[in-house]
Each structure stands twice: as structure tokens, then as C-alpha cells.
Design an enzyme around this catalytic site. Structure first.
Site, PDB file in Angstrom:
ATOM      1  N   GLU A  52       0.846  -1.203   0.000  1.00 16.23           N
ATOM      2  CA  GLU A  52       0.000   0.000   0.000  1.00 16.23           C
ATOM      3  C   GLU A  52       0.876   1.245   0.000  1.00 16.23           C
ATOM      4  O   GLU A  52       1.828   1.338   0.784  1.00 16.23           O
ATOM      5  CB  GLU A  52      -0.909   0.002   1.236  1.00 16.23           C
ATOM      6  CG  GLU A  52      -2.062  -0.955   1.073  1.00 16.23           C
ATOM      7  CD  GLU A  52      -3.053  -0.881   2.222  1.00 16.23           C
ATOM      8  OE1 GLU A  52      -2.865  -0.072   3.142  1.00 16.23           O
ATOM      9  OE2 GLU A  52      -4.020  -1.654   2.183  1.00 16.23           O
ATOM     10  N   THR A 222      -6.330   0.601 -20.564  1.00 13.68           N
ATOM     11  CA  THR A 222      -6.204  -0.706 -19.931  1.00 13.68           C
ATOM     12  C   THR A 222      -4.949  -1.348 -20.522  1.00 13.68           C
ATOM     13  O   THR A 222      -4.426  -0.911 -21.551  1.00 13.68           O
ATOM     14  CB  THR A 222      -7.431  -1.610 -20.181  1.00 13.68           C
ATOM     15  OG1 THR A 222      -7.706  -1.632 -21.579  1.00 13.68           O
ATOM     16  CG2 THR A 222      -8.643  -1.107 -19.432  1.00 13.68           C
TER      17      THR A 222
END
Ligand code: DSN
Length: 406
Positions: A52, A222
């Protein structure tokens, strides 16, 4: 011990899926085959790591190595697309768009985008998607005469509705996009411009289509379609928006990034920067043009009368087939395409009037324009109600043997 002995049920499904893929002519415009090197890092120890945060600013220890990996992916993305900043953590295109809205807009702000049934995307403000429920959406449409975007009408709509964000870049629109014109319109109404190049990212990276930089404020692609990478997304922007995009991604929207995916993205970007990839990008378009021309010879109506990209939409409204019926019949012989709405479709999105075809996957397998024309003939034969599907299925299987997935 391998998966074959540890979990034979999943192992069999894996083998079955590999067989299905190699014995199918895949014309789903958003699919591709990712190279072995990408698959290798996807199934690697990088999946074990929680990271994270961002390189040098993590909420967990043990990130020295994945910091280098993520930074490598970021540097490669910036270089390939000529961007000032890249975020490689978004899990896919839909989430990436929501992240971008969160970074640029307040709830209730106005987004102007192409209507889904005209080739747009669910996450560009359709009312069943959270984007359509959180923002005011004004849709522009495809010109009914040309089947293409009408930049004058789009400029007028922008002046009338004063959007904070204009989205260009589509899922089922086959024409090259006039980025300078979109940039000018956005500037004239002080809106930000988002280029959603999810379909064409690889074709732009391969210099076969024009780049939305420097006209767009944010560009999103993407990574699993024309870029041939793992499932994921890259958000590219100018330095001025970097902090807002990064904060909206984490902690705004997601938790830990998928480091194995980011490894796959890094590898895919390296491949996409090579000379061979430029040829691949050009060939995708050549094959789509050949497929479109081949289908027109059998009197199929192609929206906008052709394509500048890897995809095309066939209008089946007067053919006696719905999109769903055509999709299902083609699958019976081993050809996959996806049903698609057409502009002003009289049918429902689940059973619309068109099918969308693309050449990304088959070009990866070595398809040529002559092969694309052959495919047009097989599609026409399959959609002839009198045809013997067993015979066609054998032809498709033989055709696939010539185009192995390497
Ligand atoms: N599902 C993708 C496509 O097929 O274009 C878009 O999300």
C-alpha cells in the site's frame, strides 16, 4: 508438486481453456493473448507482497524490491506514451475511470461523454454505473448520416452544458479520434479532457494511431487489450495532476496494488516499446480494414462504413439476425465476437442489433489481410441459415492450426 496432482479439477479446466482458445478464431475486440514472459511474472512471488502506498512511501516493510519494480513500470509507461506522470496501480479500466473522476470532479459535476449505445462505455456515465449516479451526465451521439463523431455538434453541446470533464475514447467506435479538436473544445469551455484509450493504447504506443498528448489532461489505457499485458490499467497525466491522481487511487479508491500485475505491466511496456510491436500495431489496423472490406463484399453494413482502428461494428438490423443470435451461431463454429448495440438501436442491450469484431488477438497469432478476408467469408457462410455448421466448424479448426498461440 504441480497443479495437475494438487488440484486436478482446476488443472483440467486450465487445459480445456487453453484448447478452447487455440481452436477458436477470436474476434472479441477487447481480448488478446499475453506473451509467456508476462504470464511468467503474473504467476510469481510478486503476488505475495503487500505494498500500500507508492515507491519510497509504503505502509508496509519489505518493499525495497517492489519499489524498484513499480518505478520501472512508471518510467517505462511515461517514456512509451510521452507522459509526465504515470500511475500503474488501477485494477482495470472501469476502476481507473472512477479514480480519475474522483481526482478531477466533485459529486454532481457535469461529464460529457459518448452514449453507451453509440460506442461509449458503462463507466462513462451510464445510469446503471456509479459514474452515472454520482455525476450529471450529458451524452453526445454518433452522427446518423456518417456514423462518425460530429465535432461541430460536440462543440455546440459543450458550450450549452458547460461540462467540467469531457471524455473521448470509446469501446465500440472504429474511427480515429481528432484529439486536437477535442482539446480545443475542452479548452473553450474550461473543461478537463480525459482520453480513455483502453482499446487503442497499444496502437497509439506502436505509433499506428495519433496520440492524445498533449491535448488531453488525463489519459487512461487498460493494459490487456492492444498492449497485450495483464489485466490492469495505467493512468497518465501532467505533473500538475499527479498528486490528485495518486491520492484518488490510494487511499481514495483502492488498497494494496497487485504487484504481480504491475510486474506484468512492466514487461508488457518493454515489449511494446520494441520495433516488432510497431509492426504489430500497424498490422492490427490493416487486418481490421481487410475484414471490414471482406464483410462489405458480402453486403454487411459496417457502422461508419469502415474502420481506422482494430475494431468494427456490423449493423445486423436488416439481416434477419440479432446481435445475440449471430454471436451464438458464430460461437457454434468456433468464432467468438461480441454482441453490440448500434446507434439508435431498436433492440435491448442484451439482445442488440449489432456485433463488434476486432483483430487484436488474431493479429498476435499472425493473421494477415488475406486471412482476414477468409474470415469474412467464413462469417458470411455461418450467418447463412442454409449452411452446414459442422462443415464450417471443421474449416475453422483447420484455419486455427495455421495461427497457433505462441
Ligand atoms: N469490456 C470491454 C470491452 O469489451 O470493450 C470494455 O470494458
Amino acid at each position: 508438486m504441480s497443479i495437475k496432482t494438487k488440484d486436478p479439477l482446476v488443472a483440467k479446466l486450465l487445459i480445456d481453456e487453453a484448447k478452447r482458445q487455440s481452436s477458436t478464431i477470436n474476434l472479441i475486440a477487447s481480448e488478446n493473448y499475453t506473451p509467456k514472459e508476462v504470464l511468467e511474472v503474473l504467476g510469481s512471488v510478486f503476488t505475495n507482497k503487500y505494498a500500500e502506498g507508492y515507491p519510497g512511501k509504503r505502509y508496509y516493510p519489505g518493499n525495497t524490491i517492489v519499489d524498484k519494480l513499480e518505478q520501472l513500470a512508471i518510467t517505462r509507461a511515461c517514456k512509451l506514451f510521452g507522459a509526465e506522470h504515470a500511475n500503474v496501480q488501477a485494477l482495470s479500466g472501469g476502476p481507473a475511470n472512477l479514480i480519475i473522476y474522483q481526482a478531477l470532479l466533485k459529486p454532481g459535476d457535469t461529464i460529457m461523454s459518448l452514449k453507451l449505445s453509440h460506442g461509449g462505455h458503462l463507466s462513462h456515465g451510464h445510469n446503471v454505473n456509479i459514474s452515472g449516479q454520482s455525476y450529471k451526465i450529458v451524452f453526445y451521439e454518433i452522427d446518423p448520416v456518417t456514423g462518425q463523431l460530429n465535432m461541430k455538434k460536440i462543440a455546440k453541446l459543450a458550450k450549452d452544458c458547460h461540462p467540467q470533464l469531457i471524455i473521448a475514447g470509446f469501446s465500440a467506435y472504429s474511427r480515429a479520434i481528432d484529439w486536437p479538436a477535442f482539446g480545443k473544445i475542452a479548452k473553450s469551455v474550461k473543461a478537463k479532457l480525459l482520453a480513455d484509450i483502453s482499446h487503442t493504447g497499444g496502437l497509439i504506443a506502436g505509433q499506428a494511431l495519433p496520440s492524445p498528448f498533449p491535448y488531453a489532461d488525463v489519459v487512461m489505457t487498460t493494459t490487456h487489450k492492444s498492449l497485450r499485458g495483464p489485466r490492469g490499467a495505467i493512468i497518465l497525466c501532467k505533473h500538475a495532476l499527479a498528486n490528485a491522481i495518486d491520492k484518488a487511487t490510494f487511499p481514495g479508491f483502492q488498497g494494496g496494488p497487485h504487484m504481480n500485475n504491475i510486474a506484468g505491466i512492466a514487461v508488457a511496456l518493454q515489449i511494446a516499446s520494441g520495433r516488432k510491436f510497431k509492426t504489430y500495431a500497424k498490422n492490427c489496423i490493416k487486418n481490421a480494414k481487410a475484414l471490414s472490406e471482406g464483410l462489405q463484399k458480402f453486403n454487411y453494413k459496417i457502422i461508419s462504413d469502415g474502420t481506422d482502428t482494430h475494431l468494427l461494428v456490423i449493423d445486423l438490423a436488416e439481416s434477419g439476425w440479432s446481435g445475440k443470435e449471430a454471436e451464438e451461431r458464430l460461437e457454434k463454429v468456433g468464432i467468438t465476437v461480441s454482441r453490440s448495440t448500434i446507434p439508435n438501436d431498436m433492440r435491448s442491450p442484451l439482445n442488440p442489433s449489432g456485433i463488434r469484431l476486432g483483430t487484436l488477438a488474431m493479429t498476435t497469432r499472425g493473421l494477415t489481410p488475406a486471412g482476414a478476408k477468409q474470415i469474412a467469408g467464413v462469417i458470411a457462410a455461418t450467418l447463412n441459415k442454409k449452411s452446414n455448421l459442422t462443415v464450417i466448424k471443421k474449416q475453422v479448426a483447420k484455419f486455427c492450426l495455421k495461427y497457433p498461440i505462441k
